[in-house]
Enzyme design. Structure first.
Site, short mmCIF file in Angstrom:
data_model
loop_
_atom_site.label_atom_id
_atom_site.label_comp_id
_atom_site.label_asym_id
_atom_site.label_seq_id
_atom_site.Cartn_x
_atom_site.Cartn_y
_atom_site.Cartn_z
N CYS A 90 4.51 -13.45 -5.94
CA CYS A 90 4.72 -13.60 -4.50
C CYS A 90 5.30 -14.96 -4.13
O CYS A 90 5.85 -15.12 -3.04
CB CYS A 90 3.42 -13.38 -3.74
N HIS A 348 5.42 -8.79 4.14
CA HIS A 348 5.42 -9.61 2.93
C HIS A 348 6.42 -9.05 1.93
O HIS A 348 6.05 -8.28 1.04
CB HIS A 348 3.99 -9.61 2.35
N CYS A 378 -0.88 -17.42 -2.43
CA CYS A 378 -1.45 -16.92 -3.68
C CYS A 378 -0.39 -16.13 -4.43
O CYS A 378 0.52 -15.55 -3.83
CB CYS A 378 -2.66 -16.04 -3.40
#
Length: 392
Positions: A90, A348, A378
């Protein structure tokens, strides 16, 4: 003495919901939209770009075989511009920005475009694992040695998010409340035009042949309520993590033009921010998603700044429990966190989220006349990036 690294401009596309407005756009073309907008807005000749560093998580299918190079070829950049595709899960595009900043700080390159793209409609999350398993390609990413060491069959972000919620005592109601606030802040941001400077309009052709200019994040639920969120089933039986208090599957791209002092002078550019400090840390791969806490502490130490010096924070809302745990451990002012909403409302798009959040952070700082911003998120495997920028 290392050079400073500056952000001349930073942009993103509006998030597209799964099978939404951006569903018909190829990932390479979607990435090119952000790149072309940077060139147009800054007036920089593409031939002056030393490199393009682009993040992407699911590098398979339309996102395989060196996606960053295909972004160059789909964009207005000359074919002579090199590129590299990176995967730090991510945090891929946040790491792209780090690599770009490090390149100009070292003086080895002068102008680099850093960004990312993820088309989660056309290349669904987890595709590399599923397709590899279907093709009989080995036993998966975890070797027997890793499984034995950590006593797991797999590393799961959903398990990690639930473990963090349980560790900090966050119940379903608290996480749904955080999620509702994300939507409310995003709604207020849209009404105030807060995203207008950072969003690149994308013209798409709809299935019926009509043209549509996509310029607003599709994930925002303008009718969001705690009652509606309470009706959503947990992702895992008996858990409190749900789709309502987690980030949304999203299509999107983002990009930043990172330059050194020589390039600023040579091209007559005016930066909007300076990259002040960079950090990356790693911890427990099972809990996985708690590492932004340590990354934040490390980047503050590197910057020589105190928590109270930071005006705004962007902590990725992969799950509500992550920024909630970060707030509890770090002790930051909640009013300074994700002031325009986060991934729960805005989406996201995995490999694009790093520079997407940075775009929101930099423009929010400038709009408010503030100075210091900190971004962290994270990442799979228990890794986290953290970046401190100074708005100019």
């Amino acid at each position: 003495m290392p050079e400073a690294a500056y952000i001349v401009d930073i942009v993103r596309t509006a998030g597209g919901r799964r099978k939404g407005a951006l569903a018909g756009v190829h990932p390479a073309d979607l990435g090119a939209e952000s790149v072309d907008a940077l060139l147009e807005r800054t007036g920089v000749d593409g031939s002056a770009i030393d490199d393009l560093i682009f993040g992407c998580v699911s590098q398979i299918g339309e996102q395989s075989n060196h996606l960053a190079r295909h972004v160059v070829l789909a964009s207005k950049l000359p074919q002579a511009v090199p590129a590299v595709t990176i995967d730090r899960q991510c945090g891929s595009s946040q790491q792209a920005l780090h690599f770009a900043a490090q390149a100009v700080m070292s003086g080895t390159q002068d102008m680099v475009i850093a960004g990312g793209v993820e088309h989660m409609t056309r290349v669904p999350m987890g595709s590399p694992f599923r397709l590899a398993a279907d093709a009989g390609l080995g036993t998966g990413p975890l070797s027997d040695r890793i499984k034995e060491r950590y006593d797991v069959a797999e590393f799961s972000q959903f398990v990690g998010a639930q473990m963090i919620a349980d560790k900090y005592g966050f119940d379903r109601e608290a996480m749904d409340g955080f999620a509702l606030d994300s939507h409310r802040k995003a709604i207020a941001a849209v009404a105030a035009g807060a995203f207008d400077r950072e969003i690149v309009p994308v013209t798409v052709t709809l299935p019926d042949g009509a043209q549509h200019v996509h310029r607003q994040d599709e994930g925002i639920r303008f009718d969001a309520s705690l009652e509606a969120m309470a009706s959503v089933k947990p992702i895992r039986e008996g858990g409190t993590i749900t789709a309502a208090n987690a980030s949304q599957i999203t299509d999107g791209s983002s990009a930043a033009l990172i330059v050194g002092e020589r390039a600023l002078k040579a091209h007559g550019l005016t930066p909007i921010a300076r990259v002040h400090a960079l950090a990356v840390t790693a911890g427990d791969p099972v809990v996985m998603l708690e590492e932004p806490i340590q990354a934040t502490r490390k980047v503050l130490e590197r910057a020589g700044l105190r928590l109270d010096d930071i005006d705004l924070f962007e902590v990725n809302e992969a799950f509500a429990s992550i920024p909630m745990a970060w707030l509890a451990a770090i002790g930051a002012d909640p009013a300074r966190l994700n002031v325009n909403g986060g991934a729960i409302a805005l989406g996201h798009p995995l490999g694009a989220t790093g520079t997407k959040l940075m775009a929101t952070l930099v423009h929010a700082l400038r709009t408010r006349g503030l100075r210091w911003g900190l971004q962290t998120m994270c990442e799979g495997g228990g890794v986290a990036n953290a970046t401190i920028v100074e708005a100019l």
